[in-house]
Write an enzyme that holds these catalytic residues in place. Sequence first.
Site, PDB file in Angstrom:
ATOM      1  N   CYS A 282       0.862  -1.177   0.000  1.00 46.64           N
ATOM      2  CA  CYS A 282       0.000   0.000   0.000  1.00 46.64           C
ATOM      3  C   CYS A 282       0.899   1.229   0.000  1.00 46.64           C
ATOM      4  CB  CYS A 282      -0.885   0.002   1.237  1.00 46.64           C
ATOM      5  SG  CYS A 282       0.070   0.159   2.733  1.00 46.64           S
TER       6      CYS A 282
ATOM      7  N   CYS B 205       2.754   6.410   8.452  1.00 40.79           N
ATOM      8  CA  CYS B 205       1.867   6.627   7.302  1.00 40.79           C
ATOM      9  C   CYS B 205       1.014   7.879   7.560  1.00 40.79           C
ATOM     10  CB  CYS B 205       0.960   5.407   7.129  1.00 40.79           C
ATOM     11  SG  CYS B 205      -0.240   5.683   5.828  1.00 40.79           S
TER      12      CYS B 205
ATOM     13  N   GLU C 238       0.152  -0.245  15.773  1.00 46.41           N
ATOM     14  CA  GLU C 238      -0.548   1.004  15.404  1.00 46.41           C
ATOM     15  C   GLU C 238      -1.383   1.490  16.586  1.00 46.41           C
ATOM     16  OE1 GLU C 238      -2.867   0.906  11.722  1.00 46.41           O
ATOM     17  OE2 GLU C 238      -4.296   2.250  12.698  1.00 46.41           O
TER      18      GLU C 238
ATOM     19  N   SER D  52       0.717 -10.236   9.485  1.00 48.32           N
ATOM     20  CA  SER D  52       0.133  -8.995   8.968  1.00 48.32           C
ATOM     21  C   SER D  52      -1.363  -8.959   9.262  1.00 48.32           C
ATOM     22  CB  SER D  52       0.381  -8.903   7.465  1.00 48.32           C
ATOM     23  OG  SER D  52      -0.559  -8.037   6.882  1.00 48.32           O
TER      24      SER D  52
HETATM   25 FE1  F3S Z   1      -1.046   1.308   4.261  1.00 51.01          FE
HETATM   26 FE2  F3S Z   1      -1.090   3.576   5.511  1.00 51.01          FE
HETATM   27 FE3  F3S Z   1      -3.293   2.464   4.769  1.00 51.01          FE
HETATM   28  S1  F3S Z   1       0.271   1.905   5.895  1.00 51.01           S
HETATM   29  S2  F3S Z   1      -2.904   0.307   4.829  1.00 51.01           S
HETATM   30  S3  F3S Z   1      -1.757   3.248   3.440  1.00 51.01           S
HETATM   31  S4  F3S Z   1      -2.891   3.436   6.672  1.00 51.01           S
END
Ligand code: F3S
Length: 764
Positions: free
Chosen positions: A11, A92, A122, A214
């Site tokens: 992602c 992220c 997280e 994961s």
């Molecule tokens: Fe990936 Fe960030 Fe979404 S790590 S799953 S883009 S919250």
Amino acid sequence: MVILAKHAGFCFGVRRAVDAVEKNISQNLVTLGPLIHNRHVVSSLEARGVRCVQSVDDIQKGETAVIRSHGMPPEAYERLAALGIPIIDETCPFVKRIHDRVLEARDAGLPVIIVGEIGHPEIVGIIGWAGEDAHVVYSEEDVSALPDMDEAVVVAQTTLPEKKWEEMCALLHGKAAHLTEFCSICSATRERQDEAKEIAEKSDCVLVVGGKTSSNTQKLFELCKRYCKNTYHIEDINELSLEKMRFDGIIGIVAGASTPDTMIREVLNYMIENEKVLPIEGEEIASEVEAANDAVDESAEAASEASAAAEDATEASEETTETAAPEASTDEVTEASETEADNATETSEEPEEASAQASEEQTPTEPEKQEPITEQDEFLEGLEKVISLKKGQLVKGNIVQITDEDVCVNIGYKSDGIIPKNELSLTDENAKDALTVGDEIEAEVISLNDGEGNVLLSRRRVEKKQNWIKMQENVGTDKVYSCVVKKAVKGGVTTKVDGYSTFIPASHLSLKYIEDLKQFEGQEIEVTLIDADKRQERLVASHKTVLLKEKKEKEAELWNNFNKGEHITGTVKRLTDFGAFVDVGGVDGLLHISDLAWSRVKHPSDIVSEGQEIEMLILNVDTEKKKIALGYKQLQPKPWDLVPEKYHEGDVVMGKVVRIVPFGAFVQLEPTVDGLVHISQVTTHRLERVEDELRLGDEIEVKILEVNADKRKISLSRKALLAPEDKPAERKEKFARDDHYNYELPPVQESTVSLADFFPKDEE
Ligand code: F3S
């Protein structure tokens, strides 16, 4: 047939973190926890010197800490700073957005509820930012164990399934009277899960590829299993067992956000090459792989574009076939033809049976049984070379010519790229003026042939894409946009925000309910973005958020200007039994019944009425609780202060007997102002008991003998008026003199004349 999910592989957040580590690999990197949930990637990084530690204190001097996409609690940053360890923060942005939101709640003193798996890195990070009043829930039992709350903010783990979020929010509404939902499920996750469900529904068997640790892969597996019981979770190709697993019909392949492309490609190739699996068409494979790669490259926001990329790839391959056909002499095409010829020769040497089958299935893209992997790779590589330029692709080049009509760019292709004037900019009509020959410019390929042999390019589309990414980043933020309401439709109004079709729900148009939405048509209003439909590039906006913010700012300013002891003017808004609510400039203050008048008040309506504007004194301000206490009587004179002006010795006045004591009777001249008629002054003859002459409530005429306002005493005599010289007509005249005192005294709660005040005098 094999279907590969378009949203498969890294992602946006994971890709960003992996890229950052690759870029800085020479810097003695240490990751706080595994960089991603994929042991292959982690071991490969370890082999290249990237250490993985569990605690900040395990990092040594000279090393650089990498914060992975899950993020970390603030304490970790503080510790790293204290140790002087440089960091590469790859939290992220979607996770960072949650940190900001919970921090905001924490600052506002609100409890935070996090729907997610306790212990997940997280969640650990989010708890750190949310502070002590944070609760993690994942089940009905967890919610039941929560205390009842007045107000709370709820956020979600980014990989939470949508359904779970909805279920938990429904339960949480029973725990918090005011629950603010911040659905922080990452859009990449949502799209991946939606697509996985779709694939699982139409597949006979699903392979979920990704790390066993994961969370998002695990959730994909659970989701697919629900819709296709032949679902297998494999970490890599080594776990793929054709003997143990059942592969028939349509095979779906989905992959978690931490699964590298190479791993997906390996599984895909293996499935295609295997005899038990029907190979999909070569072009489809290329499109699917390309689409998946595009999805990885173009970040989470590009999820919707991945599908477009797949379509474009197909279109491009069609276009390329058209364009490339006349140039069949290129090396690539020659090679392909030679391969075809070789294949044909080899096939003709096969035994008859095989030959018949081969001639039936023979296509330039068909994988060879003898050397399947090599052939497949060659095919894909060859295809990538042929499609060196395709519709939708971004190209960079230098401007070679600028005319009034277009800009010519050298893009290193066999023909130049042309950007027509109207494709130069999304917003700037005079964009051409800012360009110079030699400038580098990035543009999107619209067509490989504009009719004159040039590649038709668009800079506008690049800006639009960049703009769309920016718009999405601004969803849920305070960024304000101006727009003109176009049309009232069912449930809201439509408008355009920065060129994007936008819907504003009726509930987000105002702070109050609006019956007729048509009144907004043509109005220019300010909005913030609350949602984005990536596939359709549409936005959902709110005007209410702007109004609320303005209201809050105005209120904050007002509250800062309220000072205890100051005078303030307001309008009476509402009367209740206990007082009146007064609007003092957008804020309602309470004027308590006891602060309305000096005398006792039965109901606030005796003193003030709704809509009346009055001046008051600020008695108290509680900025925290947003409460303001007001006083009205405090600005009115006290009745005794006016006594010297109103009552004089010798005056004859009317009063009411309000209290009878052994030594006389108290006569009320007006609320809170009483005088005493001593027993000796009640009548002309001697009295044993005052009651023999007077009754409570009697209205009597008295003469003022003495006024002492300081001691709040007025001595009265009835007897003086009963003397023979008294003439009723004269008394009448005297009363008439009082008419000029037309000041209306505010009533008081109780008499200020105390019985004790009179005892000493009488005893003397
Ligand atoms: Fe990936 Fe960030 Fe979404 S790590 S799953 S883009 S919250």
